[in-house]
Design an enzyme around this catalytic site. Structure first.
Site, short mmCIF file in Angstrom:
data_model
loop_
_atom_site.label_atom_id
_atom_site.label_comp_id
_atom_site.label_asym_id
_atom_site.label_seq_id
_atom_site.Cartn_x
_atom_site.Cartn_y
_atom_site.Cartn_z
N LYS A 96 0.85 -1.20 0.00
CA LYS A 96 0.00 0.00 0.00
C LYS A 96 0.88 1.24 0.00
O LYS A 96 0.65 2.17 -0.77
CB LYS A 96 -0.93 0.00 1.23
CG LYS A 96 -2.10 -0.96 1.07
CD LYS A 96 -2.89 -1.14 2.36
CE LYS A 96 -3.96 -2.22 2.15
NZ LYS A 96 -4.63 -2.61 3.38
N GLN A 100 -5.12 -1.35 9.41
CA GLN A 100 -5.06 -2.70 8.84
C GLN A 100 -5.70 -3.71 9.79
O GLN A 100 -5.41 -3.72 10.99
CB GLN A 100 -3.58 -3.06 8.57
CG GLN A 100 -3.37 -4.37 7.84
CD GLN A 100 -3.88 -4.38 6.41
OE1 GLN A 100 -3.92 -3.36 5.74
NE2 GLN A 100 -4.30 -5.53 5.94
N ASP A 120 -11.31 3.10 3.70
CA ASP A 120 -11.65 1.67 3.67
C ASP A 120 -13.17 1.48 3.57
O ASP A 120 -13.64 0.38 3.25
CB ASP A 120 -11.19 1.00 4.97
CG ASP A 120 -10.04 0.03 4.76
OD1 ASP A 120 -9.90 -0.48 3.64
OD2 ASP A 120 -9.31 -0.22 5.73
N1 GUN Z 1 -7.27 -6.75 5.93
C1 GUN Z 1 -7.56 -7.51 4.85
N2 GUN Z 1 -8.13 -6.76 3.89
C2 GUN Z 1 -8.21 -5.49 4.38
C3 GUN Z 1 -8.68 -4.27 3.85
O1 GUN Z 1 -9.17 -4.15 2.74
N3 GUN Z 1 -8.56 -3.20 4.69
C4 GUN Z 1 -8.02 -3.28 5.92
N4 GUN Z 1 -7.97 -2.18 6.65
N5 GUN Z 1 -7.58 -4.40 6.44
C5 GUN Z 1 -7.66 -5.50 5.66
#
Ligand code: GUN
Length: 299
Positions: A56, A100, A123
């Site tokens: 990311k 996350q 998100d």
């Molecule tokens: N963990 C697995 N997929 C995601 C996601 O799309 N966003 C976040 N914040 N955590 C994750």
């Protein structure tokens, strides 16, 4: 009769999307007097999360945005995490905040997601944004289902009236995916682990979105000829044919058995996966535009 099955190239689609985002960033930067910024918060050292967070950050910088990474130890208290989120909520250099998941067990995930300013919730996990999606208002849409919808719209001209079956009812994928398909006027069925006669339910579908987290569970024999299949699963399985201790990634759909039946299908890897981060960047650009008083970007 066998059909030629199109493999949907999510990797190439995501690359083009990131390029369009990168092209758009300078005008937003000019208006803001700073780069659009994404803060990513990681608590503990979950190995898969570590890889996601690094990717990311890398892709955020590649499209010309600022990346702020906050890596906190696994024993961070919920109060300290909430305090960091409050700081980021008020930080003018930060347009998007992503915490996350999963979080360590001692931290209440719902409380943490609720603390994020909904205008920075790239998100789309805050209940305000979930509610906006469910009621047809513009907010932020979770990245993975948004990416799935983009791929579907690229393959199918008009989704209206089509039968869609979503397998899996998570807050992150299944539920928002169903809302998005409903907004496109699909007839939506949400199937899950307790669904009776799942194969017959799936057989009705013009669109199948598999997000159950069970390796190769959906078989080609379940698929209506010509249907479009979107595979959200990422499962690591043993691959003894490649040598001892070798593993490979597979989806929730048995890709091989869908060949000649599905009209189009996303591979794993290289299908939905690359779309998630590209959509996160798209959401961050949208957040920055809104903070700058600019119209939402069309990417
Ligand atoms: N963990 C697995 N997929 C995601 C996601 O799309 N966003 C976040 N914040 N955590 C994750």
């Amino acid at each position: 009769m066998s059909v030629a099955t199109q493999a949907i190239d999510g990797k190439a689609f995501a690359e083009r999307l990131r390029q369009r985002i990168a092209d758009h960033v300078p005008s937003v930067e000019h208006r803001l007097g700073r780069k659009p910024g994404l803060a990513v918060v990681l608590v503990g050292d979950h190995p898969a999360s570590d890889v996601y967070v690094r990717n990311k950050a890398k892709q955020t910088v590649e499209v010309g945005m600022a990346s702020f990474k906050h890596a906190l130890p696994a024993d961070t208290s919920e109060a300290d995490l909430l305090s960091l989120i409050e700081t980021l909520n008020h930080d003018n250099a930060v347009d998007g905040i992503l915490v996350q998941l999963p979080l360590p067990k001692h931290i209440n995930e719902a409380a943490v997601l609720a603390a994020i300013n909904p205008t920075k919730d790239v998100d789309g996990f805050h209940v305000i944004n979930a509610g906006k999606l469910a009621t047809g208002q513009s907010g932020f849409v979770p990245c993975t289902p948004l990416g799935c919808l983009m791929l579907l719209k690229d393959v199918i001209d008009d989704l209206s009236g089509l039968e869609a079956v979503v397998i899996g009812r998570s807050n992150i994928v299944g539920k928002p995916m169903a809302q998005l398909l409903l907004a496109e006027n699909c007839t939506v069925t949400m199937a899950h682990s307790r669904t009776k006669n799942l194969s017959a339910v799936v057989k009705r579908a013009d669109i199948v979105v598999a997000a159950v987290g069970r390796a190769e569970m959906v078989e080609g024999a379940w698929i209506k000829p010509g249907a479009t299949v979107i595979d959200v699963g990422i499962n690591r399985v043993d691959a003894p044919e490649q040598g001892v201790h070798k593993t490979r990634l597979v989806g929730d759909v048995d890709f091989a058995s869908c060949q000649g039946i599905a009209g189009a299908i996303t591979p794993v890897p290289g299908g939905v996966g690359p779309m998630t981060i590209a959509c996160l960047l798209a959401n961050t650009l949208t957040a920055a535009c809104r903070h700058a008083g600019l119209p939402d970007p069309i990417v």
